[in-house]
Structures are given as structure tokens and as C-alpha cells.
Write a protein that holds these residues in place. Structure first.
Motif, PDB file in Angstrom:
ATOM      1  N   TYR A 284       0.827  -1.196   0.000  1.00  0.00           N
ATOM      2  CA  TYR A 284       0.000   0.000   0.000  1.00  0.00           C
ATOM      3  C   TYR A 284       0.871   1.260   0.000  1.00  0.00           C
ATOM      4  O   TYR A 284       1.708   1.448   0.891  1.00  0.00           O
ATOM      5  CB  TYR A 284      -0.901   0.029   1.237  1.00  0.00           C
ATOM      6  CG  TYR A 284      -1.907  -1.092   1.302  1.00  0.00           C
ATOM      7  CD1 TYR A 284      -3.149  -0.981   0.681  1.00  0.00           C
ATOM      8  CD2 TYR A 284      -1.628  -2.271   1.996  1.00  0.00           C
ATOM      9  CE1 TYR A 284      -4.082  -2.002   0.741  1.00  0.00           C
ATOM     10  CE2 TYR A 284      -2.556  -3.304   2.067  1.00  0.00           C
ATOM     11  CZ  TYR A 284      -3.780  -3.166   1.433  1.00  0.00           C
ATOM     12  OH  TYR A 284      -4.697  -4.179   1.507  1.00  0.00           O
ATOM     13  N   GLY A 285       0.665   2.108  -0.998  1.00  0.00           N
ATOM     14  CA  GLY A 285       1.311   3.413  -1.042  1.00  0.00           C
ATOM     15  C   GLY A 285       0.275   4.516  -1.084  1.00  0.00           C
ATOM     16  O   GLY A 285      -0.919   4.262  -1.275  1.00  0.00           O
ATOM     17  N   ASP A 286       0.726   5.745  -0.923  1.00  0.00           N
ATOM     18  CA  ASP A 286      -0.242   6.848  -0.929  1.00  0.00           C
ATOM     19  C   ASP A 286      -0.716   7.214  -2.333  1.00  0.00           C
ATOM     20  O   ASP A 286      -1.666   7.983  -2.503  1.00  0.00           O
ATOM     21  CB  ASP A 286       0.311   8.079  -0.209  1.00  0.00           C
ATOM     22  CG  ASP A 286       1.577   8.640  -0.835  1.00  0.00           C
ATOM     23  OD1 ASP A 286       2.088   8.052  -1.813  1.00  0.00           O
ATOM     24  OD2 ASP A 286       2.067   9.685  -0.342  1.00  0.00           O
ATOM     25  N   LYS A 287      -0.089   6.617  -3.365  1.00  0.00           N
ATOM     26  CA  LYS A 287      -0.521   6.874  -4.740  1.00  0.00           C
ATOM     27  C   LYS A 287      -1.169   5.648  -5.393  1.00  0.00           C
ATOM     28  O   LYS A 287      -1.732   5.771  -6.487  1.00  0.00           O
ATOM     29  CB  LYS A 287       0.671   7.323  -5.587  1.00  0.00           C
ATOM     30  CG  LYS A 287       1.255   8.669  -5.194  1.00  0.00           C
ATOM     31  CD  LYS A 287       2.404   9.044  -6.124  1.00  0.00           C
ATOM     32  CE  LYS A 287       3.011  10.390  -5.751  1.00  0.00           C
ATOM     33  NZ  LYS A 287       4.145  10.751  -6.653  1.00  0.00           N
ATOM     34  N   GLY A 288      -1.059   4.508  -4.758  1.00  0.00           N
ATOM     35  CA  GLY A 288      -1.631   3.316  -5.360  1.00  0.00           C
ATOM     36  C   GLY A 288      -1.288   2.065  -4.578  1.00  0.00           C
ATOM     37  O   GLY A 288      -0.556   2.111  -3.574  1.00  0.00           O
ATOM     38  N   THR A 289      -1.815   0.948  -5.039  1.00  0.00           N
ATOM     39  CA  THR A 289      -1.649  -0.349  -4.375  1.00  0.00           C
ATOM     40  C   THR A 289      -1.164  -1.372  -5.389  1.00  0.00           C
ATOM     41  O   THR A 289      -1.636  -1.405  -6.525  1.00  0.00           O
ATOM     42  CB  THR A 289      -2.985  -0.816  -3.769  1.00  0.00           C
ATOM     43  OG1 THR A 289      -3.420   0.133  -2.800  1.00  0.00           O
ATOM     44  CG2 THR A 289      -2.844  -2.182  -3.116  1.00  0.00           C
ATOM     45  N   LEU A 290      -0.218  -2.221  -4.966  1.00  0.00           N
ATOM     46  CA  LEU A 290       0.271  -3.312  -5.798  1.00  0.00           C
ATOM     47  C   LEU A 290      -0.081  -4.632  -5.128  1.00  0.00           C
ATOM     48  O   LEU A 290       0.264  -4.860  -3.973  1.00  0.00           O
ATOM     49  CB  LEU A 290       1.788  -3.220  -5.982  1.00  0.00           C
ATOM     50  CG  LEU A 290       2.451  -4.386  -6.723  1.00  0.00           C
ATOM     51  CD1 LEU A 290       1.976  -4.458  -8.174  1.00  0.00           C
ATOM     52  CD2 LEU A 290       3.970  -4.291  -6.652  1.00  0.00           C
ATOM     53  N   LYS A 291      -0.775  -5.499  -5.862  1.00  0.00           N
ATOM     54  CA  LYS A 291      -1.010  -6.869  -5.430  1.00  0.00           C
ATOM     55  C   LYS A 291      -0.135  -7.773  -6.286  1.00  0.00           C
ATOM     56  O   LYS A 291      -0.112  -7.632  -7.512  1.00  0.00           O
ATOM     57  CB  LYS A 291      -2.477  -7.257  -5.574  1.00  0.00           C
ATOM     58  CG  LYS A 291      -3.399  -6.556  -4.592  1.00  0.00           C
ATOM     59  CD  LYS A 291      -4.804  -7.145  -4.643  1.00  0.00           C
ATOM     60  CE  LYS A 291      -5.682  -6.542  -3.549  1.00  0.00           C
ATOM     61  NZ  LYS A 291      -7.014  -7.210  -3.499  1.00  0.00           N
ATOM     62  N   ALA A 292       0.560  -8.704  -5.648  1.00  0.00           N
ATOM     63  CA  ALA A 292       1.503  -9.549  -6.391  1.00  0.00           C
ATOM     64  C   ALA A 292       1.434 -10.975  -5.869  1.00  0.00           C
ATOM     65  O   ALA A 292       1.342 -11.200  -4.656  1.00  0.00           O
ATOM     66  CB  ALA A 292       2.921  -9.009  -6.251  1.00  0.00           C
ATOM     67  N   SER A 293       1.494 -11.932  -6.806  1.00  0.00           N
ATOM     68  CA  SER A 293       1.501 -13.349  -6.434  1.00  0.00           C
ATOM     69  C   SER A 293       2.307 -14.114  -7.458  1.00  0.00           C
ATOM     70  O   SER A 293       2.819 -13.550  -8.439  1.00  0.00           O
ATOM     71  CB  SER A 293       0.070 -13.900  -6.385  1.00  0.00           C
ATOM     72  OG  SER A 293      -0.420 -14.157  -7.695  1.00  0.00           O
ATOM     73  N   VAL A 294       2.390 -15.415  -7.286  1.00  0.00           N
ATOM     74  CA  VAL A 294       3.103 -16.254  -8.241  1.00  0.00           C
ATOM     75  C   VAL A 294       2.373 -16.337  -9.572  1.00  0.00           C
ATOM     76  O   VAL A 294       2.956 -16.757 -10.578  1.00  0.00           O
ATOM     77  CB  VAL A 294       3.328 -17.667  -7.679  1.00  0.00           C
ATOM     78  CG1 VAL A 294       4.252 -17.630  -6.479  1.00  0.00           C
ATOM     79  CG2 VAL A 294       2.003 -18.339  -7.327  1.00  0.00           C
ATOM     80  N   MET A 295       1.109 -15.957  -9.594  1.00  0.00           N
ATOM     81  CA  MET A 295       0.300 -16.093 -10.803  1.00  0.00           C
ATOM     82  C   MET A 295       0.099 -14.778 -11.568  1.00  0.00           C
ATOM     83  O   MET A 295      -0.160 -14.805 -12.772  1.00  0.00           O
ATOM     84  CB  MET A 295      -1.084 -16.667 -10.455  1.00  0.00           C
ATOM     85  CG  MET A 295      -1.040 -18.039  -9.806  1.00  0.00           C
ATOM     86  SD  MET A 295      -0.166 -19.296 -10.779  1.00  0.00           S
ATOM     87  CE  MET A 295      -1.174 -19.346 -12.246  1.00  0.00           C
ATOM     88  N   SER A 296       0.211 -13.635 -10.897  1.00  0.00           N
ATOM     89  CA  SER A 296      -0.078 -12.362 -11.563  1.00  0.00           C
ATOM     90  C   SER A 296       0.279 -11.201 -10.655  1.00  0.00           C
ATOM     91  O   SER A 296       0.670 -11.393  -9.496  1.00  0.00           O
ATOM     92  CB  SER A 296      -1.562 -12.268 -11.948  1.00  0.00           C
ATOM     93  OG  SER A 296      -2.376 -12.241 -10.783  1.00  0.00           O
ATOM     94  N   TRP A 297       0.133  -9.984 -11.204  1.00  0.00           N
ATOM     95  CA  TRP A 297       0.171  -8.791 -10.370  1.00  0.00           C
ATOM     96  C   TRP A 297      -0.787  -7.752 -10.924  1.00  0.00           C
ATOM     97  O   TRP A 297      -1.101  -7.745 -12.119  1.00  0.00           O
ATOM     98  CB  TRP A 297       1.576  -8.210 -10.211  1.00  0.00           C
ATOM     99  CG  TRP A 297       2.262  -7.752 -11.482  1.00  0.00           C
ATOM    100  CD1 TRP A 297       3.100  -8.484 -12.266  1.00  0.00           C
ATOM    101  CD2 TRP A 297       2.195  -6.446 -12.082  1.00  0.00           C
ATOM    102  NE1 TRP A 297       3.558  -7.734 -13.328  1.00  0.00           N
ATOM    103  CE2 TRP A 297       3.030  -6.483 -13.240  1.00  0.00           C
ATOM    104  CE3 TRP A 297       1.539  -5.268 -11.777  1.00  0.00           C
ATOM    105  CZ2 TRP A 297       3.202  -5.375 -14.078  1.00  0.00           C
ATOM    106  CZ3 TRP A 297       1.707  -4.155 -12.603  1.00  0.00           C
ATOM    107  CH2 TRP A 297       2.527  -4.213 -13.735  1.00  0.00           C
ATOM    108  N   ASP A 298      -1.278  -6.903 -10.023  1.00  0.00           N
ATOM    109  CA  ASP A 298      -2.175  -5.815 -10.385  1.00  0.00           C
ATOM    110  C   ASP A 298      -1.750  -4.540  -9.673  1.00  0.00           C
ATOM    111  O   ASP A 298      -1.528  -4.556  -8.451  1.00  0.00           O
ATOM    112  CB  ASP A 298      -3.614  -6.139  -9.984  1.00  0.00           C
ATOM    113  CG  ASP A 298      -4.289  -7.118 -10.926  1.00  0.00           C
ATOM    114  OD1 ASP A 298      -4.740  -6.669 -12.000  1.00  0.00           O
ATOM    115  OD2 ASP A 298      -4.340  -8.319 -10.601  1.00  0.00           O
ATOM    116  N   PHE A 299      -1.653  -3.466 -10.432  1.00  0.00           N
ATOM    117  CA  PHE A 299      -1.443  -2.133  -9.839  1.00  0.00           C
ATOM    118  C   PHE A 299      -2.760  -1.374  -9.942  1.00  0.00           C
ATOM    119  O   PHE A 299      -3.337  -1.239 -11.027  1.00  0.00           O
ATOM    120  CB  PHE A 299      -0.344  -1.368 -10.566  1.00  0.00           C
ATOM    121  CG  PHE A 299      -0.284   0.086 -10.179  1.00  0.00           C
ATOM    122  CD1 PHE A 299       0.081   0.458  -8.893  1.00  0.00           C
ATOM    123  CD2 PHE A 299      -0.634   1.085 -11.090  1.00  0.00           C
ATOM    124  CE1 PHE A 299       0.115   1.805  -8.515  1.00  0.00           C
ATOM    125  CE2 PHE A 299      -0.598   2.428 -10.726  1.00  0.00           C
ATOM    126  CZ  PHE A 299      -0.226   2.782  -9.434  1.00  0.00           C
TER     127      PHE A 299
END
Length: 451
Positions: free
Chosen positions: A320-335
Motif C-alpha cells: 500500500y502506497g499513498d498513490k496506489g496499491t500493488l497486489k503480487a503473487s506467483v500467478m499475476s500482479w495488479d497495480f
């Protein structure tokens, strides 16, 4: 606290950590393929070795396992896959295998309680190392491994291969390095897999193919149970560090790599066996842990029942950042940007066209194969140029130690503050008595000053 601070532990052997690795194999002509040995021919031992065979014309000359059936089937498989088509020599005792002193690289794919002793012995026998995570089952083992790697100038790549995962490298470069998150203030890491056994089978006599005395090695001797071998040994704390030592270490190490974090200054954890009380397993089914990195909390959660909050990310990290969120796993990532901005997404990379055998190889985690190959390529390059790999033993030691401290915090019921200069827990004699597990005789526990 950064990596350099973690290593200020007072011992002369650890002081060598600041010295550059000398060029080893690069210093002489290497007309023949690198000679490779594997200790532990089970699930991930074979997966790692076969990925190495895919990226380099290595010569697998010896393998070792205490299960004769697994050993013979692995020898047959390796012969079918390596260029020479030769079957490797087989051993039941890694010490006999290492007496040959003919290995350039040793791979360690044993259960966790058997990582430290073979790894140190392999380095002493002249081999560079691919060591599965965690580096050991206690912190002193990790300190000894680090000291040995520096003393014998061996390249050691630890199997925390998120650092070599193609889509996660892109997430690090495109999101974090480009500053899209802004100021990062909180990180969640988690695993909601139903991976803890619910069985309670009776103890039995070990199968005739298994040397159970040797399999147990330095761990406490407990009656043989089918859950112990193969693979299900992770259900028991005698042989590992539970789901924190198995799954948290991957995500914690990934976050440390992405955000350039060293050793947490304080670790606290709570949980236990709260739901699945009928199973023979003695690892926790519920646990949270907070790793404090100079005011940046990284919070782990695992739960082996119920549903994941985000079904798309049952095992991963959310930064979690103040400009956005990054989700990351072995299968994918989403910003996910906050406010205006462009969402970004990437799925795992497969390499079936280049490596068609990935499609049919038994038990292979196909989504992980490219990451293991990347890890192996990095290991080979570092052996050639004398540099340290992306998952150097120092990094593996830090991530392993942090997870071990989480389990100790849960057991003791209090937070633990790490004293990097002393290499121990600050002002806590009871916690420090648990930095090294007792070894079962005749096995002798390694220490940094003895390797």
C-alpha cells in the motif's frame, strides 16, 4: 535496518561477508560441462535439477537420497533428460557422495532439518550451492551457512525464486522503481491455502526402502508415520518451521527484494492451532506476524480454513502506497492507482514453446518453472564472474531468520527485538536459548566459528 547492519555480528568469519567473492571457475579454462550433484531427490530436488539441465549442458554425476526407491527412479529420470544420457552415481549417505570432491555445483533439496549440514559439507568439498529455502531450521544454522559461504568463497543461491520470477521482476521495475506507489506505509503478506493436513493416521513401521534413522538425522526421533515421508513432513515442527517457514518466507523475501529491506528490527506473532485440533499435524492453522522495518510494518497472515479475502490472491503480497496499491503473487500482479491513473496487470509467464517438457513433467509447478530457470541462470553467471547471486545466502539467511523469530515470538508470547551487532535477540536470554535447536546425537550442531 539494511543488510550491512544485520551482518555486524562480531565473528571473524562473518566479517568476511564484506569481501568480494574471488573469481573461481572463471579463473581457469572450463572445457567440460560443470559437474553437478543432488542431495534429496524428492519433489523439489528433481524440479530444481531438471530446470538446471534445461539451461546448461551440465553433467549430473551423483545423487543422494535415503529412500532407495526415490533414488533409483530419480537416476533413471535424470539419465533420460541430461545430454550425456548417463545415469548418475547413487548414494544413501551424502558424506560418502561428497568424499569424491568432484562437484562444481551441489543442489540441496532435502527436508528443512537436513539443509545446514549437507550444505556446509558440500561447500567444504569445493562445490557451489543451490540451497532450497529456508536455509535452516534455526538462526545459528543460518549464521554458520553464511560464514561457510564466505570462508570457502562459494556462490550460494537460495531457492527464494520470486526474485527471478519474470512477471514479478516487471512489477518491481514498472511499478515500484517508477514510483507509482508513492510513499509505501504498509504491506500485507498472506497465505490462505488449505495446506495443513487434517489426517490423523496411526504410526507404523517405516517402509523397507527408507532409512528412517538417517532421514530423521539431527531432528528429534518420533515414530514413523505416513505423513512424514514423502512431502508431508511439513506438517511437523520437528522438521521445519510450519507455514511461516514454508510460505511466509517466500512473500517476505519478495517484499524485502522489491522494497530493498534488510532485517526487521522487531518481530511479533500470535496464533496457534485454533480450529483443526483433530489432526496429527502440530503446525499452526492460524497465525499472524508483524515484521517491523524501521516504521514500515509488513504483516503476515495464514489461515488453513475458510476463504481468502481476495480469491484471485490467496497467496501473495499487497503493498500500500499513498498513490496506489500493488497486489503480487506467483500467478499475476495488479497495480491499482489511487484516483486518476492507469491500472496495470500482468499474468505469469510460461515457456512451453522453449521447454515443451514442462507440459508433461510429473509434479512440476509449471508456473514456477521459468523462475527456477532464471534462478539457475543467475547462479551460473555468478559462478562464472565471481559475483553474488540475486538470492545470495545473506538474503536467504535474513528472510529465514525473520520467520524463525516469528515462531519464537508466538511461542514466548512477546515481541522480539533483533540486535544485529550481537547476532541475537536484545535483552532476552530465554529467546536466545532457542536460537539453536538441540541436535540428536551423534549429529553436531554447526556454529559460525566452527565451519
Amino acid at each position: 535496518m539494511h543488510r550491512r547492519d544485520f551482518l555486524k555480528q562480531g565473528g571473524s568469519a562473518l566479517a568476511l561477508a564484506a569481501l568480494p567473492l574471488p573469481v573461481t571457475l572463471a579463473a581457469r579454462a572450463q572445457p567440460k560441462p560443470l559437474r553437478v550433484g543432488l542431495i534429496g531427490t524428492g519433489w523439489y530436488g528433481k524440479a530444481d535439477l531438471l530446470r538446471l539441465i534445461q539451461v546448461a549442458p551440465v553433467d549430473v554425476v551423483s545423487i543422494c537420497d535415503v529412500d532407495s526407491q526415490m533414488l533409483s527412479s530419480a537416476a533413471e529420470l535424470i539419465a533420460s533428460r541430461q545430454v550425456s544420457k548417463k545415469a548418475p552415481r547413487t548414494y544413501r549417505d551424502y558424506r560418502e557422495m561428497l568424499k569424491e570432491r568432484d562437484l562444481d555445483i551441489a543442489l540441496i533439496g532435502t527436508p528443512d532439518h537436513w539443509h545446514a549440514l549437507p550444505a556446509i559439507a558440500a561447500m567444504q568439498a569445493g562445490a557451489h550451492l543451490y540451497l532450497q529455502k529456508p536455509v535452516g531450521v534455526d538462526i545459528v544454522e543460518g549464521q554458520a551457512l553464511l560464514a561457510a559461504a564466505r570462508k570457502y568463497t562459494r556462490v550460494v543461491q537460495v531457492g527464494t525464486q520470486r526474485r527471478s520470477t519474470p512477471h514479478l521482476i516487471n512489477a518491481r521495475n514498472r511499478v515500484i522503481k517508477e514510483g507509482l506507489l508513492g510513499k509505501v506505509g504498509y504491506v500485507e503478506i498472506y497465505c490462505y491455502y488449505h495446506m495443513r493436513t487434517r489426517e490423523n493416521p496411526p504410526d507404523t513401521t517405516p517402509p523397507a526402502t527408507l532409512d528412517y534413522e538417517m532421514w530423521t538425522g539431527p531432528a528429534p526421533m518420533r515414530p514413523y508415520n505416513k505423513l512424514v515421508h514423502p512431502r508431508s513432513w511439513r506438517a511437523f515442527m520437528e522438521y521445519g518451521n510450519g507455514i511461516v517457514g514454508d510460505m511466509c518466507i517466500h512473500m517476505l523475501d519478495m517484499v524485502r527484494w522489491m522494497l530493498d529491506l534488510g532485517m526487521p528490527t522487531r518481530v511479533s506473532s500470535s496464533g496457534g492451532i485454533l480450529v483443526q485440533k483433530d489432526s496429527k499435524a502440530n503446525i499452526s492453522d492460524t497465525q499472524t506476524a508483524t515484521f517491523d522495518f524501521d516504521h514500515l510494518p509488513v504483516v503476515w497472515t495464514h489461515r488453513t480454513y475458510g476463504d481468502a479475502p481476495d480469491p484471485k490472491y490467496p497467496w501473495g503480497a499487497t503493498i500500500y502506497g499513498d498513490k496506489g496499491t500493488l497486489k503480487a503473487s506467483v500467478m499475476s500482479w495488479d497495480f491499482i492507482p489511487r484516483g486518476e491513473g492507469t491500472p496495470l496487470h500482468e499474468d505469469v509467464t510460461y515457456e512451453f514453446e522453449q521447454y515443451p517438457e514442462d507440459r508433461t513433467e510429473k509434479d512440476l509447478e509449471r508456473h514456477v518453472a521459468p523462475a527456477i530457470r532464471g534462478h539457475m541462470k543467475d547462479l551460473l553467471a555468478c559462478i562464472e564472474n565471481g559475483q553474488r547471486p540475486v538470492a545470495d545466502i545473506e538474503e536467504g539467511h535474513i528472510s529465514t531468520s525473520a520467520c524463525i523469530l516469528a515462531n519464537q515470538s508466538m511461542a514466548l508470547g512477546r515481541s522480539l527485538t533483533w540486535d544485529a551487532a550481537a547476532g541475537k535477540v536484545a535483552n532476552d536470554d530465554e529467546a536466545n536459548r532457542h536460537l539453536a535447536r538441540p541436535y540428536r546425537a551423534p549429529w553436531i550442531h554447526p556454529e559460525a566459528r566452527t565451519v
